[in-house]
Scaffold this motif. Structure first.
Motif, mmCIF file in Angstrom:
data_model
loop_
_atom_site.group_PDB
_atom_site.id
_atom_site.type_symbol
_atom_site.label_atom_id
_atom_site.label_comp_id
_atom_site.label_asym_id
_atom_site.label_seq_id
_atom_site.Cartn_x
_atom_site.Cartn_y
_atom_site.Cartn_z
ATOM 1 N N PRO A 97 0.839 -1.214 0.000
ATOM 2 C CA PRO A 97 0.000 0.000 0.000
ATOM 3 C C PRO A 97 0.870 1.259 0.000
ATOM 4 C CG PRO A 97 -0.075 -1.080 2.131
ATOM 5 C CD PRO A 97 0.712 -1.958 1.211
ATOM 6 N N GLU A 98 0.283 2.305 -0.555
ATOM 7 C CA GLU A 98 1.029 3.559 -0.629
ATOM 8 C C GLU A 98 1.171 4.207 0.739
ATOM 9 O OE1 GLU A 98 -0.762 6.020 -3.588
ATOM 10 O OE2 GLU A 98 -0.593 4.486 -5.123
ATOM 11 N N GLN A 99 0.179 4.064 1.589
ATOM 12 C CA GLN A 99 0.249 4.627 2.932
ATOM 13 C C GLN A 99 0.433 3.484 3.922
ATOM 14 O OE1 GLN A 99 -3.277 6.883 3.590
ATOM 15 N NE2 GLN A 99 -2.864 8.344 1.948
ATOM 16 N N PRO A 100 1.187 3.694 4.986
ATOM 17 C CA PRO A 100 1.352 2.619 5.972
ATOM 18 C C PRO A 100 0.024 2.309 6.661
ATOM 19 C CG PRO A 100 2.392 4.643 6.736
ATOM 20 C CD PRO A 100 1.936 4.892 5.331
ATOM 21 N N LEU A 101 -0.140 1.064 7.023
ATOM 22 C CA LEU A 101 -1.361 0.635 7.703
ATOM 23 C C LEU A 101 -1.317 1.063 9.159
ATOM 24 C CD1 LEU A 101 -1.592 -2.978 6.275
ATOM 25 C CD2 LEU A 101 -2.965 -1.007 5.612
ATOM 26 N N PRO A 102 -2.480 1.337 9.734
ATOM 27 C CA PRO A 102 -2.505 1.698 11.154
ATOM 28 C C PRO A 102 -2.132 0.486 12.011
ATOM 29 C CG PRO A 102 -4.734 1.636 10.255
ATOM 30 C CD PRO A 102 -3.792 1.436 9.111
#
Length: 122
Positions: A97-102
């Motif tokens: 994913p482009e953004q890190p996962l929470p």
């Protein structure tokens, strides 16, 4: 066919071992001529040598034929292999994913959060 030949080869191997162990030693014929205990064997005083000798020869011929046949089959270029030609992946690779996962989530198709059990009170 190869499985049958391997089975026959192992069976003949054990038969040769047993036949050779049943044969009387070289010194038994001298003892039998003087009336020693070896003359009262199962096959008789002279019958064991020729019968077991012929049986050993026949087993040796079968052993050599199965050995040559198995070596021929294992050296053929079209012999099958237990390893597959192409290895297929067992799992699909997920794109990063482009953004890190929470924190507390698992990277899956829907990125569902992980449920953690409640902490035990001490």
């Amino acid at each position: 066919m190869t499985t049958f030949l391997i089975f026959l080869h192992i069976l003949v191997s054990f038969a040769i071992i047993i036949i050779v162990l049943l044969q009387p030693g070289k010194g038994a014929s001298i003892g039998a001529s003087f009336g020693a205990g070896s003359s009262g064997t199962v096959f008789g005083a002279a019958g064991a040598g020729s019968f077991l000798g012929k049986l050993t020869g026949a087993a040796a011929v079968i052993f050599m034929l199965t050995s040559l046949t198995l070596s021929y089959f294992s050296g053929r270029p079209d012999a099958g292999s237990i390893m597959p030609e192409i290895v297929t992946p067992t799992q699909q690779v997920m794109p990063i994913p482009e953004q890190p996962l929470p924190p507390g989530t698992v990277p899956t198709q829907e990125a569902a959060p992980i449920e953690t059990p409640p902490a035990a009170d001490n």
